[in-house]
Design an enzyme around this catalytic site. Sequence first.
Site, PDB file in Angstrom:
ATOM      1  N   GLU A 100     -18.282 -53.671   3.416  1.00 43.53           N
ATOM      2  CA  GLU A 100     -18.764 -55.059   3.298  1.00 43.53           C
ATOM      3  C   GLU A 100     -19.999 -55.379   4.138  1.00 43.53           C
ATOM      4  O   GLU A 100     -20.018 -56.372   4.868  1.00 43.53           O
ATOM      5  CB  GLU A 100     -17.619 -56.023   3.665  1.00 43.53           C
ATOM      6  CG  GLU A 100     -16.399 -55.842   2.799  1.00 43.53           C
ATOM      7  CD  GLU A 100     -15.278 -56.824   3.112  1.00 43.53           C
ATOM      8  OE1 GLU A 100     -15.338 -57.497   4.161  1.00 43.53           O
ATOM      9  OE2 GLU A 100     -14.347 -56.926   2.299  1.00 43.53           O
TER      10      GLU A 100
ATOM     11  N   ASP B 170      -6.984 -56.797  -7.238  1.00 49.92           N
ATOM     12  CA  ASP B 170      -6.013 -57.858  -7.474  1.00 49.92           C
ATOM     13  C   ASP B 170      -6.703 -58.934  -8.297  1.00 49.92           C
ATOM     14  O   ASP B 170      -7.914 -59.110  -8.205  1.00 49.92           O
ATOM     15  CB  ASP B 170      -5.363 -58.405  -6.184  1.00 49.92           C
ATOM     16  CG  ASP B 170      -6.329 -58.762  -5.073  1.00 49.92           C
ATOM     17  OD1 ASP B 170      -7.527 -59.000  -5.339  1.00 49.92           O
ATOM     18  OD2 ASP B 170      -5.885 -58.836  -3.911  1.00 49.92           O
TER      19      ASP B 170
ATOM     20  N   ASN C 205     -17.933 -49.263   0.639  1.00 46.88           N
ATOM     21  CA  ASN C 205     -16.939 -50.104  -0.048  1.00 46.88           C
ATOM     22  C   ASN C 205     -17.335 -51.575   0.074  1.00 46.88           C
ATOM     23  O   ASN C 205     -17.725 -52.024   1.155  1.00 46.88           O
ATOM     24  CB  ASN C 205     -15.578 -49.870   0.645  1.00 46.88           C
ATOM     25  CG  ASN C 205     -14.389 -50.404  -0.122  1.00 46.88           C
ATOM     26  OD1 ASN C 205     -14.188 -50.059  -1.282  1.00 46.88           O
ATOM     27  ND2 ASN C 205     -13.587 -51.241   0.528  1.00 46.88           N
TER      28      ASN C 205
ATOM     29  N   GLU D  87      -9.497 -52.043  -4.360  1.00 45.24           N
ATOM     30  CA  GLU D  87      -8.596 -53.071  -3.811  1.00 45.24           C
ATOM     31  C   GLU D  87      -8.233 -54.093  -4.881  1.00 45.24           C
ATOM     32  O   GLU D  87      -8.300 -55.304  -4.668  1.00 45.24           O
ATOM     33  CB  GLU D  87      -9.270 -53.791  -2.632  1.00 45.24           C
ATOM     34  CG  GLU D  87      -9.713 -52.854  -1.527  1.00 45.24           C
ATOM     35  CD  GLU D  87     -10.322 -53.558  -0.321  1.00 45.24           C
ATOM     36  OE1 GLU D  87     -10.241 -54.804  -0.235  1.00 45.24           O
ATOM     37  OE2 GLU D  87     -10.887 -52.852   0.533  1.00 45.24           O
TER      38      GLU D  87
ATOM     39  N   HIS E  10     -11.686 -57.558  -6.353  1.00 37.40           N
ATOM     40  CA  HIS E  10     -10.835 -58.739  -6.145  1.00 37.40           C
ATOM     41  C   HIS E  10     -11.316 -59.796  -7.136  1.00 37.40           C
ATOM     42  O   HIS E  10     -12.360 -60.419  -6.937  1.00 37.40           O
ATOM     43  CB  HIS E  10     -10.993 -59.283  -4.722  1.00 37.40           C
ATOM     44  CG  HIS E  10     -10.477 -58.370  -3.652  1.00 37.40           C
ATOM     45  ND1 HIS E  10      -9.134 -58.094  -3.497  1.00 37.40           N
ATOM     46  CD2 HIS E  10     -11.109 -57.677  -2.680  1.00 37.40           C
ATOM     47  CE1 HIS E  10      -8.959 -57.277  -2.476  1.00 37.40           C
ATOM     48  NE2 HIS E  10     -10.149 -57.001  -1.957  1.00 37.40           N
TER      49      HIS E  10
HETATM   50  C1  XIL Z   1      -7.011 -57.516   4.176  1.00 35.69           C
HETATM   51  C2  XIL Z   1      -5.538 -57.243   4.326  1.00 35.69           C
HETATM   52  O1  XIL Z   1      -4.979 -57.173   3.045  1.00 35.69           O
HETATM   53  C3  XIL Z   1      -4.899 -58.340   5.141  1.00 35.69           C
HETATM   54  O2  XIL Z   1      -3.541 -57.997   5.432  1.00 35.69           O
HETATM   55  C4  XIL Z   1      -5.646 -58.549   6.452  1.00 35.69           C
HETATM   56  O3  XIL Z   1      -5.095 -59.633   7.138  1.00 35.69           O
HETATM   57  C5  XIL Z   1      -7.111 -58.784   6.186  1.00 35.69           C
HETATM   58  O4  XIL Z   1      -7.626 -57.708   5.424  1.00 35.69           O
HETATM   59  N1  XIL Z   1     -11.433 -56.405   1.899  1.00 35.69           N
HETATM   60  C6  XIL Z   1     -11.006 -55.288   2.570  1.00 35.69           C
HETATM   61  C7  XIL Z   1      -9.615 -55.203   3.042  1.00 35.69           C
HETATM   62  O5  XIL Z   1     -11.755 -54.311   2.666  1.00 35.69           O
HETATM   63  O6  XIL Z   1      -9.500 -54.466   4.220  1.00 35.69           O
HETATM   64  C8  XIL Z   1      -9.006 -56.565   3.241  1.00 35.69           C
HETATM   65  O7  XIL Z   1      -7.628 -56.405   3.557  1.00 35.69           O
HETATM   66  C9  XIL Z   1      -9.215 -57.400   2.002  1.00 35.69           C
HETATM   67  C10 XIL Z   1     -10.669 -57.585   1.705  1.00 35.69           C
END
Ligand code: XIL
Length: 502
Positions: free
Chosen positions: A174, A282, A214, A280, A251
Amino acid sequence: MAARPSNLPGTARRTRSTRVRALLGGAACTLAVVGTIAVVVPDASAAASTLGAAAAQSGRYFGTAIAAGRLNDSTYTNIAGREFNMVTAENEMKPDATEPNRGQFNFSSGDQIYNWATARGMKVRGHTLAWHSQQPGWMQSLSGSSLRQAMIDHINGVMAHYRGKLAYWDVVNEAFNEDGSRRNSNLQNTGNDWIEVAFRTARNADPSVKLCYNDYNIENWSYGKTQGVYNMIRDFKSRGVPIDCVGLQTHFTGGSSLPSSFQTTLSNFAALGVDVALTEVDVTNASTSQYAGLTQACVNVPRCVGITVWGVRDSDSWRSGESPLLFDGGGNKKGAYNSVLNVLNSASPTPTGTATASPTGSPTASPTTSPTASPTTGTARRIVGAQSGRCIDVPNGSTSNGTRVQLYDCNGQSNQSWTYTSGRQLTILGSLCLDAAGSGNGAAIQTYSCNGQSNQQWNVNSNGSITSVQSGRCLDVWSTSNGAQVQLWDCSGQANQRFSLS
Ligand code: XIL
């Protein structure tokens, strides 16, 4: 709450989630797409009954984030152990977890996940080594060379522990803003080269693991952030900075959804010579069509190596209020589960990607080039970048042969005044010509005494590109900043290769 290994309070999580939603909502990525993605004809003989097995039929994996604190929940571990063949530690391998005090490493939770996964034959993705978020307190308060050194030591310390054991590492997470510029952070403030230093350090620390960048909101090809990340990867590949893969977090939220260009984005990253993965996933309310579409986009791109969802059940999700996962809180398969499984089962055994060839915007696609649009010759003009609004500039008005040109704020001065000649030269500062120092991708663009050769001849095209007569490649800029260098690159039709003579 006590079980959560992260140091981020719940409010911080909500803020982050809300921010992603807001950003996505504001992005130009609002179309569901499913209809535009080519669907591969199912092979009836190859139906598998779990996500991992179904993905494996085409050489891919299907993974999940795992939280160490849930490993004593048997519903959770039964589903995870049955369905997935790749695991990412949700929080346990982040800097705050692995180096709580400077120089003092703690791998207990990370190892718990690693051991649980590998005991079941699953692979593990490391997440993450350098990130603005979830830094331990001591790191948050560092800056400058001491932070730079701490980052290097952190990468070396964590990677030494997992050396030879992991499939991928998210080396940097990020690092970009929504507009494609670099995100301001303590790491960024150590110098723009922090990302490449992280990757070079990582390669030395463990040459066996694939090194990934990422990020979220890089799924829509026409979005600024996607372009920013793409340009960085392209730069790294052209300069030999070690990078093997790009993770698209995927996401998808209420205000936005699967962009119609998702497959194009995956193909375009892959064309740079990196693996791509959905890391990741969702989706708000687990839209079945979006889950099917994102899976299909991956399946259609040969170098899309796998998909990871960000948790097992809705109740395990960091966005649990949005029910974004494939299993409900009771551990039952949702509609989205079946849609993903069906698409995975329909993939050709050996990924070919042929059904799919990226429709638009491929970096290798040659745009229409029409030299007939050549501007009037003989008048001094500025060459203004479409993306940056900045001018192609000879630094300090130097008249030395071999001075590399750059982008700079337009100032109307002679070191930015180019004259297009009937011989297709672009002359400046008397008898100097815009000159390609080579013909390959990445060749420097410089000024040199005019000599009439084809590396000093340019077609100024109606689509805004300026192509070298010698190589056919386009003038291209890395970034929009003052000082950004100009080079040759395969024509892509993108804004960083469009200019106007004005
Ligand atoms: C999130 C986790 O799911 C949570 O439990 C934590 O509190 C914060 O981080 N991008 C990422 C992940 O790269 O590491 C993040 O994970 C979600 C967004």
